[in-house]
Design a protein around this motif. Sequence first.
Motif, PDB file in Angstrom:
ATOM      1  N   ILE A 180       0.640  -1.024   0.507  1.00 26.46           N
ATOM      2  CA  ILE A 180      -0.187   0.109   0.375  1.00 26.46           C
ATOM      3  C   ILE A 180       0.535   0.736  -0.213  1.00 26.46           C
ATOM      4  O   ILE A 180       0.888   1.936  -0.691  1.00 26.46           O
ATOM      5  CB  ILE A 180      -0.806  -0.023   1.176  1.00 26.46           C
ATOM      6  CG1 ILE A 180      -2.169  -1.270   1.456  1.00 26.46           C
ATOM      7  CG2 ILE A 180      -1.567   1.851   1.244  1.00 26.46           C
ATOM      8  CD1 ILE A 180      -2.931  -1.219   2.364  1.00 26.46           C
ATOM      9  N   ARG A 226       2.090   1.936  -3.298  1.00 25.71           N
ATOM     10  CA  ARG A 226       1.131   2.282  -4.303  1.00 25.71           C
ATOM     11  C   ARG A 226       1.154   3.829  -4.022  1.00 25.71           C
ATOM     12  O   ARG A 226       0.794   4.819  -4.278  1.00 25.71           O
ATOM     13  CB  ARG A 226       0.115   1.224  -4.380  1.00 25.71           C
ATOM     14  CG  ARG A 226       0.665   0.108  -4.923  1.00 25.71           C
ATOM     15  CD  ARG A 226       1.437   0.168  -5.938  1.00 25.71           C
ATOM     16  NE  ARG A 226       0.380   0.679  -7.862  1.00 25.71           N
ATOM     17  CZ  ARG A 226      -0.616  -0.323  -7.847  1.00 25.71           C
ATOM     18  NH1 ARG A 226      -0.555  -1.211  -7.509  1.00 25.71           N
ATOM     19  NH2 ARG A 226      -1.467   0.370  -9.032  1.00 25.71           N
ATOM     20  N   LEU A 227       0.802   4.214  -2.543  1.00 27.57           N
ATOM     21  CA  LEU A 227       0.378   5.731  -2.237  1.00 27.57           C
ATOM     22  C   LEU A 227       1.770   6.096  -2.760  1.00 27.57           C
ATOM     23  O   LEU A 227       0.828   7.178  -3.336  1.00 27.57           O
ATOM     24  CB  LEU A 227       0.426   5.128  -1.076  1.00 27.57           C
ATOM     25  CG  LEU A 227      -1.013   6.184  -0.152  1.00 27.57           C
ATOM     26  CD1 LEU A 227      -2.327   5.808  -0.895  1.00 27.57           C
ATOM     27  CD2 LEU A 227      -1.324   6.011   1.840  1.00 27.57           C
ATOM     28  N   GLU A 239       3.466   6.809  -5.390  1.00 29.92           N
ATOM     29  CA  GLU A 239       4.424   6.420  -6.519  1.00 29.92           C
ATOM     30  C   GLU A 239       2.883   6.743  -7.738  1.00 29.92           C
ATOM     31  O   GLU A 239       2.603   8.205  -7.719  1.00 29.92           O
ATOM     32  CB  GLU A 239       4.694   4.863  -6.812  1.00 29.92           C
ATOM     33  CG  GLU A 239       5.893   4.840  -6.514  1.00 29.92           C
ATOM     34  CD  GLU A 239       6.559   3.397  -6.702  1.00 29.92           C
ATOM     35  OE1 GLU A 239       6.220   3.123  -7.543  1.00 29.92           O
ATOM     36  OE2 GLU A 239       8.006   3.532  -7.154  1.00 29.92           O
ATOM     37  N   ALA A 240       1.825   5.733  -7.111  1.00 31.16           N
ATOM     38  CA  ALA A 240       0.609   5.872  -8.720  1.00 31.16           C
ATOM     39  C   ALA A 240      -0.265   6.790  -8.379  1.00 31.16           C
ATOM     40  O   ALA A 240      -1.209   7.719  -8.723  1.00 31.16           O
ATOM     41  CB  ALA A 240       0.293   4.678  -9.010  1.00 31.16           C
ATOM     42  N   TYR A 241      -0.532   6.668  -6.060  1.00 33.33           N
ATOM     43  CA  TYR A 241      -1.191   7.318  -6.082  1.00 33.33           C
ATOM     44  C   TYR A 241      -0.681   8.754  -5.594  1.00 33.33           C
ATOM     45  O   TYR A 241      -1.568   8.970  -4.122  1.00 33.33           O
ATOM     46  CB  TYR A 241      -2.287   6.710  -5.098  1.00 33.33           C
ATOM     47  CG  TYR A 241      -2.915   5.452  -5.731  1.00 33.33           C
ATOM     48  CD1 TYR A 241      -4.327   6.001  -6.001  1.00 33.33           C
ATOM     49  CD2 TYR A 241      -2.448   4.493  -5.913  1.00 33.33           C
ATOM     50  CE1 TYR A 241      -5.421   5.049  -6.997  1.00 33.33           C
ATOM     51  CE2 TYR A 241      -3.195   3.812  -6.838  1.00 33.33           C
ATOM     52  CZ  TYR A 241      -4.145   3.844  -6.622  1.00 33.33           C
ATOM     53  OH  TYR A 241      -5.014   2.941  -7.395  1.00 33.33           O
ATOM     54  N   ALA A 242       0.702   9.591  -5.594  1.00 38.70           N
ATOM     55  CA  ALA A 242       0.719  10.531  -5.331  1.00 38.70           C
ATOM     56  C   ALA A 242       0.116  12.010  -5.214  1.00 38.70           C
ATOM     57  O   ALA A 242      -0.460  12.743  -4.614  1.00 38.70           O
ATOM     58  CB  ALA A 242       2.191  11.155  -5.646  1.00 38.70           C
ATOM     59  N   PHE A 243      -0.476  12.006  -7.049  1.00 42.01           N
ATOM     60  CA  PHE A 243      -1.642  12.995  -6.460  1.00 42.01           C
ATOM     61  C   PHE A 243      -2.445  12.987  -5.092  1.00 42.01           C
ATOM     62  O   PHE A 243      -2.297  14.152  -4.822  1.00 42.01           O
ATOM     63  CB  PHE A 243      -1.608  13.320  -8.523  1.00 42.01           C
ATOM     64  CG  PHE A 243      -2.487  14.502  -8.290  1.00 42.01           C
ATOM     65  CD1 PHE A 243      -2.358  15.509  -8.244  1.00 42.01           C
ATOM     66  CD2 PHE A 243      -3.789  14.276  -8.866  1.00 42.01           C
ATOM     67  CE1 PHE A 243      -2.975  16.872  -8.657  1.00 42.01           C
ATOM     68  CE2 PHE A 243      -4.983  15.610  -8.981  1.00 42.01           C
ATOM     69  CZ  PHE A 243      -3.990  16.577  -8.712  1.00 42.01           C
ATOM     70  N   PRO A 244      -3.659  11.798  -5.325  1.00 42.45           N
ATOM     71  CA  PRO A 244      -4.638  12.002  -4.805  1.00 42.45           C
ATOM     72  C   PRO A 244      -3.684  12.365  -3.536  1.00 42.45           C
ATOM     73  O   PRO A 244      -4.773  13.054  -2.550  1.00 42.45           O
ATOM     74  CB  PRO A 244      -5.190  10.917  -5.368  1.00 42.45           C
ATOM     75  CG  PRO A 244      -4.635   9.895  -6.293  1.00 42.45           C
ATOM     76  CD  PRO A 244      -2.817  10.644  -6.656  1.00 42.45           C
ATOM     77  N   PHE A 245      -3.042  11.905  -3.496  1.00 41.11           N
ATOM     78  CA  PHE A 245      -2.459  11.945  -2.089  1.00 41.11           C
ATOM     79  C   PHE A 245      -2.443  12.790  -1.772  1.00 41.11           C
ATOM     80  O   PHE A 245      -2.493  14.018  -0.569  1.00 41.11           O
ATOM     81  CB  PHE A 245      -1.278  10.847  -1.281  1.00 41.11           C
ATOM     82  CG  PHE A 245      -0.393  10.962  -0.384  1.00 41.11           C
ATOM     83  CD1 PHE A 245      -1.155   9.822   0.511  1.00 41.11           C
ATOM     84  CD2 PHE A 245      -0.073  11.407   0.531  1.00 41.11           C
ATOM     85  CE1 PHE A 245      -0.791   9.978   1.729  1.00 41.11           C
ATOM     86  CE2 PHE A 245       0.493  11.178   1.638  1.00 41.11           C
ATOM     87  CZ  PHE A 245       0.176  11.163   2.446  1.00 41.11           C
ATOM     88  N   MET A 295      -3.775  15.830  -2.443  1.00 36.48           N
ATOM     89  CA  MET A 295      -4.692  16.476  -2.508  1.00 36.48           C
ATOM     90  C   MET A 295      -5.809  16.260  -1.730  1.00 36.48           C
ATOM     91  O   MET A 295      -5.944  16.938  -0.748  1.00 36.48           O
ATOM     92  CB  MET A 295      -5.743  16.015  -4.823  1.00 36.48           C
ATOM     93  CG  MET A 295      -6.287  15.959  -4.815  1.00 36.48           C
ATOM     94  SD  MET A 295      -6.852  15.723  -6.120  1.00 36.48           S
ATOM     95  CE  MET A 295      -7.927  16.263  -6.020  1.00 36.48           C
ATOM     96  N   VAL A 296      -4.907  14.834  -0.517  1.00 31.77           N
ATOM     97  CA  VAL A 296      -5.817  14.764   0.973  1.00 31.77           C
ATOM     98  C   VAL A 296      -5.157  16.035   1.306  1.00 31.77           C
ATOM     99  O   VAL A 296      -5.156  16.557   2.956  1.00 31.77           O
ATOM    100  CB  VAL A 296      -5.427  13.754   1.318  1.00 31.77           C
ATOM    101  CG1 VAL A 296      -5.366  13.055   2.388  1.00 31.77           C
ATOM    102  CG2 VAL A 296      -6.138  12.550   0.065  1.00 31.77           C
TER     103      VAL A 296
END
Lengths: 483, 167, 100, 523, 638
Positions: free
Chosen positions: B129, B132-133, B135-141, B143-144
């Motif tokens: 997790i 992924r968080l 790397e791929a989910y850096a942008f949503p992260f 945003m959070v």
Amino acid sequence: MNLHPLLEPGWVNAILPELILSIGAMVLLFVRARGLASPIALIALIATAWSENLVLPGTYFGNTYQISGLTRIFDITFILAAILATLFASDYLSREGIEGGEFYALLMWGTAGMMMMGKGLDLLIVILGLEILSICIFVLLGYNRKLSVGNEASLKYFLMGAFATGFILYGTALLYGQTGSTNMTQLAAYSSNLRGDAGPLTAIAFVLIMAGFGFKLSLVPFHPWAPDVYQGGPTPVAAWLSTAPKAATLLVLARIFTAMTPTLQANSWMNMMAALAILSMIVGNAVAIAQRDLKRMLAYSGIAHVGYMMVALMTLRDEGVASVAVYTMVYALMNIGAFGVVSMLAKNQNDPQTLDDIAGLGFRRPFYGLALTVCMFSLSGLPPTAGFISKFYVFKTAVESGHTTIALIGILTSIVSVYYYLRVVYYVYMKESPEGSAVPMDGGAFATAALAISVIGILIIGIFPTPLFQAAGAGARQLFMLR
Amino acid sequence: MITFAIFFFFAAIAVIFALVVILHRNPVVGALALVASFFALAVMYVLLEVPFLAALQVIVYAGAIMVLFLFVIMLLNLQHQPEPHTRPIQQFLGYVSSASFGIGLVYYVAKYAVMENPNGLFVADARTIGIRLFEAYAFPFEMVSILLLAAIVGALFLSARTGAAAR
Amino acid sequence: MIPTQWFLILSAILFAIGVCGVLTRRNGITIFMSIELMVNATNLTFLAYARQFHQIHGVIFVFFVMAIAAAEAAVGLAIFISLYHHRQTIDVDEANLMRW
Amino acid sequence: MTHVLSTTLWLPIVAAVILMFFPRRSANAIKAVGLTASIATFIISLGIVQQFQEGRAGFQLVEVKTWIAQWGINYALGVDGISLWLVLLTTLLTPVVFLSSWNTIHKHPKEYVIAFLIMEAAMIGVFVATDLILFYVFFELTLLPMYLVIGVWGGANRIYAAIKFFLFTIFGSLLMLLGIIYLGFLQFHYSGRPTFAITDMYGLSLPPHIQAWLFAAFALAFAIKVPLFPLHTWLPDAHVEAPTGGSIILAGVMLKMGTYGFLRLVLPLFPDATIRHANVMMGLAVIGIMYGALVAWVQPDMKKLVAYSSVSHLGFCVLGIFALNQTAIEGSILQMVNHGLSTGALFLLVGVVYERRHTRLLADYGGIAHTMPVYATLFVIAMLSSVGLPGLNGFVGEFLILSGSFKTNPRWTIAAATGVILAAIYLLWLVQRVFYGPITKEENKSIPEIAWNEIAATIPLIVLMVWIGVYPNYFLRKMTPSVQRLLKIVEKQNPDVMYASVRTGFSRSRPAEAGPHTEAGKR
Amino acid sequence: MLNNLWLIPAFPFLGFLLNGLLGKRLGKGFVTFVGPAASALSAIAGTIAVFQYHAANPDGARYVNLVYNWISSGGIGADLAFQLDPLSVVMLMVVTWVGTLIHIYSVGYMAHEEGYWRYFSYLNLFLAEMLVLVLGSSYLLMFVGWEGVGLCSYLLIGFYYDKDYAAAAGKKAFVVNRIGDFGFLIAMFLMFAHFSTVDFAAVSLAAQNGAAPWLISAICLLLFLGACGKSAQIPLYVWLPDAMAGPTPVSALIHAATMVTAGVYMVVRSNALFRLAPNAMMVVATVGALTALFAATIAIRQWDIKKVLAYSTVSQLGFMFIGVGVGAFTAGLFHVVTHAFFKACLFLGSGSVIHAMSGEQDIRKMGGLRSKIPITWWTFAIATFAIAGFPPASGFFSKDEILASALANPYFPKAFNVFIWVLGTVAAFCTAFYMYRLLYLTFFGTFRGTDEQEHHIHESPGSMTIPLLILATLSLVGGAILGWPHHHFLAKWLAPIFAEIPGVPEAQYEISPNLEYGLMFVSSAIAVVGWLLARSRYATRGYAADDAFTASSPAIARGMENKWYVDEFYNATIVRPLERLSQFLWRGVDALIDGVLSLGGYIVAAVGDLLRFFQTGNVRNYALMFFLGVIVFMWVLA
């Protein structure tokens, strides 16, 4: 979901507007001089608008973030709304004695949230953007802490908003279960593979998601928060809330609809949207007649306008999306203009701002009266204002897609709407303001400038709509090519 | 077999305490029941082979968020405010509609969400997790981060007392 | 191995209970807790599907949902405090200054 | 001038914009600018007549600029024989309004002048637009100024009247908008090229059931505007409450937008439906003629009387239009102008006494021919024009309409001709009640005579009344080819042999060897 | 002159403009000059034109002078073209010369009136319009004049506009005439629709070339409706007696000599049509006969000197229509001419009497004026002599010819002819009776007015008496000159206008001499009886005989005195119901339409007001609505 392990190059460019907004907002938190807050916010917003030129169209972040001509138009709408709201708010806040950087910061974060929401190709991004927006709205509505109505508005919006978010999330979860993804490209692939045969769980997911977004749009029957919230919230916030978030939500819906078009068409789920649109047009316009509070009236009129926009969107054609793009921008101009005039009413903000307060405005303060009149005529869709041209676009799209009956309902309800818009003009020009008891209009340079922007914008788009049409059309076609 | 027993036991706990939340008139009891329900859910997460989220559920949800709830309830002294009865029609429609909604939802899920159990192991540990968080989910992260910043600013702003003083 | 469907059913029940709480309670915080219940039901669904599909995406979605819930909780509770300052109650039925 | 139409159209708007920056106090300067601008517009519009070529059917002095390219909407202007005189009527009546209200508008003169200038431009726009959307834009644009004029400067019950006026009109025109959209869609569907040019639309031949719907949408809008019988109730209220200038423009020009719309759009676009429903429309027109006349007769209020007379007179116009032959349609167009002149003059003159006595009730007058002889004379002339006395304009129009429609539908025409009797009844009643008899009211003994500006406003109207009455051919000639083309589109053209004059000289006891009907084509 | 026929009406029109625009400013002298001069110029120009016409064209062909094409639209059009033919010539001469005399007379009569300039401008306008009427070359142009004279009639009747009755009478005249004009209009529409022209010659040619009988009958009847209006025939005669509210010279010119005879002119002008439609002719004759008798009975019991003459005019017009109705177009026109002489003379004479009596019009207040105003007396007596039909005065010839034609015409069955003749003869008897009643009551016996009136009685000035004398002379000898039996100048002159139509009797038919002389005797006898009866009743005893009649048969007396209540009848059957209908339309139907339309608005507003209350302000209700919406849509879609 196939995500790239690394961020692509050029991501700074991709999110430059959002970056500028976010950073600008953070800067604002540290501004102590109250008078400086709104100019800084304006500078940041204008810089954001300028940065739109630097953004390169394309998909980013592992196919989760899409920038196109369409998003640019919507971004401009968001920025426009924010600028107008900032201008009106500047005067409003200083009159109420609550000038502060947080207000603009939240406004800008909210705007950034909308931008990301609109650009998100993945429902995750959409929901996060939506949530950023919602948080900002919750706070902004209660920003005038002296007001019990503002607090109440904030509460109502919060409870309903969280409730609706619950539905969106659950719907998304169900959808995820059906498609195995929350990405719209995957959704589109799923939808075109599936053709007609979507199970009831997909339908339920669709209903729940639409209900959640319907809440944001204040579509009937998900609308009832709107009048209370607009009435209670600080007027510039209500102005902003009534326009930009709706635009963002519509853009999201446009994406979802585009992705799901085969399923939607095969299962005639669009009947639901048609029903929502019709209900909104009827209820919004009918109840607006019964309102004497200007903001409530505008809220109901906004419900009706969303109905019109839904009519365009439910055609599932690029023209529909383009017309929504045009409509939202125009709607931002005219509705914020109308709210803006209301925001200048220097009276206890706990009391309703009724029609009586603007009696005789046209001769008391000619420019404000004229501006309000122009906004009203634009809202009622009369030429040569932008309201006409955008309404024309919407109904044209509807007719060309065979939805003549719904267009007819739209026309009939807008006849009703003429009545209450006209009543405003009647108060502005034909009602004498009671001697001595006229509510003073407190409009500073910023607010006047904002009104001028609204009026000029309405007239320019109304008379020279071609560039906007072309941009919107091109953007919408892009959206559909990507399907 | 034991897993089934665990499932049913904790499912029952989750539902029962959820019902307590919505039925008990004291908000403190409600909050505690919710914590219990969340614990039960955390067990579910374990059953679903996502222990990391089970931990998060306990720590963040049951631990932090619910404590915040309790804190506010205590702060406002709400446990002594009896909740007055509401209008029967709202009550009635609320029960009936949510019941029918629930029954419908369960019906459809039971009927249409029939799936074969997946084969193999589902790897969703903290490491996966995390990677992924970031790397791929850096942008949503990121945003959070904005989301939380806005929430903090907003919460601070709203709960300041100045507003009430000048009411 | 427990069928995914069972989790979904549980989730549906919890969601419905949450909705029921929102609709039937007057205490603002209880309502908000009911909403949290709905969100948790959602999370359960996501995780159930994530395991079904062997996709980490669903798990990460839940992660973000938790963040959202936290943010909402912060702001929401601040609103309730503000509401209490204004009215000395958080009974949402009392908040009806604006209507019609 | 090559852009004479655009110049005519935009000059009032430019003047209005300039006036917006005038200080509110300088009322006289504002009025002067308004008057000058409107007179200048009129003079420029004379250039339209001068450049108009007789004998050509299509649009002339055409100007086309792309407006909204992707939908094929253009800023397209042009005049033909149908619209020519209506443009002139508009440009004539606006200075008349300014002149007549020179001394009577004390409240917000600036806004008053601006409203009228914008209204003038919009009305000109309606008549010169050759693009459907442009037409619609101007059609609606006239509403706002008129709404304000009625609502701000009107009488006691002005709000009701203004809103009623607006809602009635908008009801029809929004439905028409839907029709326009649908028409544009069909146009695109059939030709593959988006266009809203009216002449392009003329080429459409739509299936009858679609025509019926579109006919309903368009006809409703125009019938309300005209107004045709059951939809007329907004008119008396609007007229009664409007200030004098508003009434003049409303009756003089705005109502013509309805009849003009019938001619320009309804007939050529939906020929089948037109032919099918011509009898109904004629029937409504005839009912309107009699109804308006009868109701006018029992009105206690002068303005209301004249307003109902408009219902009656406009009924003639509609009757002529749906008679669908050369004579009737030419008569109808001429009658539009006539009605603008005579009823405009009547409203103007009613306004004159209203300003002096602040009452419009017939019962409050009586015998004022004694105190206001010049005024009485002018009024009687306008009244006679309205009654349709030969030698004045009204007769020519009515005669052509009736003799034309008689060929199509004798029964309705005979019924309509009773309107001629009834017109005499109510208008003579008005004159008798107001001007004749002994002076019974003390106030009427000292009522001041009509002022110079009011005379100056009336004289041009009277001159034109006589001109049209004595030499209508000057006006008719320019219409003929356009009307012929219109009828060709409707495919209902009776092969009318052109009327030929008798010749000077002796003829034997078996007269007319070269009788009028043997010698064709000569005009 | 012939190429500028338009000048004939143009002179008086110019006079109208000059008097109307400048008359008030330039004063009485100017008006006195311009008014009569315009008329006289027109008369002179007309005479010159007639001579030129006759010289250029002895056989009476039609001469047309096109001024310009007036209206032309599609197949419908009309020219501003004037024509001369024998018929026009007769009318032209009567109108211009009698008109000129009356203009001159008016100078004296109207000398003290406030609206002198106005009067003369109207009078000039009238003359112009009348000339358009008689010179116009088409029905449409005739209609122009027709309506124009109607307008002038309206204006002149309402000349004393500050009197309510005068204004009302003017309006009545105009409206009633409009009813007739309605018929005229429809007739023209029929012509346009079927003949494509309204030119006189072309229409009559087209009618002869196989037009449908119903069409010709319809046209004729509609034209006759117009004539009824203008020439005051049953049922439209009611305006004429009221028209006496105008100045007396106006009554003489418009309501006796010229305008009211326009109907006769029209029928004569349309003789080809009428002859092709015997049914229509029968109607004309019947209406004429009934009118002649009916009006005569009313005239017997009138007290107002002008009212007597007015009903007499109606009655005489009836005679003319008998003439044209039985196909004796020449006779009818002959009576027009003679009537113009003697009735103008009578009216002018009555004007002179009224002038002398300081405005008194009630013959009960007169009496014994014979010696006080001798010229008036003499001229009045001669004219009475003429109208009563004593040979050899003019009335005798024309009336006799009409009655003889009625009995002997070849168009109708014998019984009908007898019926018409009887009616006419009775009416002729009445004529003699009431005219002599008038004469005796006015000029004989003792003066019954106030002392002051008596003191003021004086003979009128020369400008008034000279026209009287001329007209009296013409009344006396005019008939003999123009229409001596078998040397009928007028008949010969008019012959060219009567086209030969195959299968239709000739317009100028022969009457056997025996019959003719027999009837002449009967006519004379009737006149004598009437005179004697009147003499016995009124010559010495004033109006005591009438009082006795009232006592003996009050119903008839009251009926006659009140004009048989026709006005009241019209009021009750047409005017009132129409007014009530109008009120109903206004307050009923209009309100209903408004109500129905606003009901829609109210419903929308009510719905809005109702839906508003769903907005309870309670956020949980909102959540419930939201949720119910979700459930409904789930139910529908899933």
